[in-house]
Design a protein around this motif. Structure first.
Motif, PDB file in Angstrom:
ATOM      1  N   THR A 181      -5.962   0.874  -1.304  1.00 38.94           N
ATOM      2  CA  THR A 181      -6.379  -0.016  -0.233  1.00 38.94           C
ATOM      3  C   THR A 181      -6.391  -1.448  -0.733  1.00 38.94           C
ATOM      4  OG1 THR A 181      -7.755   1.704   0.762  1.00 38.94           O
ATOM      5  CG2 THR A 181      -8.206  -0.578   1.418  1.00 38.94           C
ATOM      6  N   TYR A 237      -6.879  -5.252  -5.205  1.00 39.65           N
ATOM      7  CA  TYR A 237      -6.928  -3.797  -5.049  1.00 39.65           C
ATOM      8  C   TYR A 237      -7.314  -3.175  -6.387  1.00 39.65           C
ATOM      9  CZ  TYR A 237      -2.119  -4.166  -6.905  1.00 39.65           C
ATOM     10  OH  TYR A 237      -1.003  -4.463  -7.656  1.00 39.65           O
ATOM     11  N   GLU A 258       0.833  -1.208   0.000  1.00 38.75           N
ATOM     12  CA  GLU A 258       0.000   0.000   0.000  1.00 38.75           C
ATOM     13  C   GLU A 258       0.864   1.253   0.000  1.00 38.75           C
ATOM     14  OE1 GLU A 258      -4.143  -1.490   2.158  1.00 38.75           O
ATOM     15  OE2 GLU A 258      -2.599  -0.505   3.365  1.00 38.75           O
TER      16      GLU A 258
END
Length: 203
Positions: A133, A156, A121
């Motif tokens: 995220t 993601y 991330e």
């Protein structure tokens, strides 16, 4: 497609650093810089092998193998040269299968889903200047060919592209990081079958 390729390569390099990637950006950069350039191996011609067959969206798969590893690659994926990768195969939709090999990591046993997620991330958010995220699908620690290993499935979204990845890290004579990246939502079943058939042969 070029942009998608850069996204997946960035993710793979970060994951290949394992705990080093999670500890600091400097260590991640050092890990990338130390990766030795290798030419991607050409897909082997069709071979008869239990591990060389994938179902779903592919027919029989070609076996990519050396004296160190063997796994199935979808037939319509093409080998391309990516610096620092042992091999990198990419499909028409940008989905890929790759292997990065690094020196043996003494901290391999400390790798967790939290560590990998946070590192990824941070790396993706810094590179693309947007919050990314990651959703954990699962994290397991089943062995691969008798060696300590982890299997990390994650999802993601980046630049309006839904990405699902399966990362297989193996602590053998070196640290092997196999990364399966699905950009179309159609490959993961085949990728999981391929991952279960990974064979490592070390001397």
């Amino acid at each position: 497609m070029k942009k998608k390729l850069l996204v997946t390569i960035l993710t793979i390099f970060c994951l290949s650093g394992l705990t080093a990637c999670g500890n600091s950006a400097d260590k991640e950069t050092a890990s990338q810089a130390s990766a030795s350039p290798t030419a991607a191996r050409e897909s082997a011609e069709s071979q008869e092998s239990d591990a060389g067959t994938a179902s779903g969206n592919t027919s029989e798969a070609s076996a990519a193998s050396t004296s160190n590893y063997e796994l199935s690659i979808p037939d319509d994926f093409s080998a391309i040269e990516v610096e620092g990768m042992e091999f990198y195969y990419v499909g028409e939709d940008g989905s890929s299968v790759s292997l990065n090999v690094q020196p043996k990591d003494a901290d391999f046993s400390n790798v967790t889903a939290d560590l990998l997620r946070e590192a990824l991330e941070n790396a993706l958010s810094q590179s693309y200047k947007v919050d990314v995220t990651i959703t954990d699908n699962y994290f397991t620690t089943e062995t691969v060919s008798g060696y300590p290993a982890y299997q990390y499935s994650l999802s993601y979204e980046l630049e309006e592209t839904a990405i699902t990845q399966l990362i297989i890290g193996v602590d053998a004579d070196q640290t092997y990081t196999f990364t399966y990246t699905d950009l179309s939502g159609t490959w993961m079943e085949d990728f999981e079958k391929s991952a279960k058939g990974i064979i490592l042969v070390t001397e």
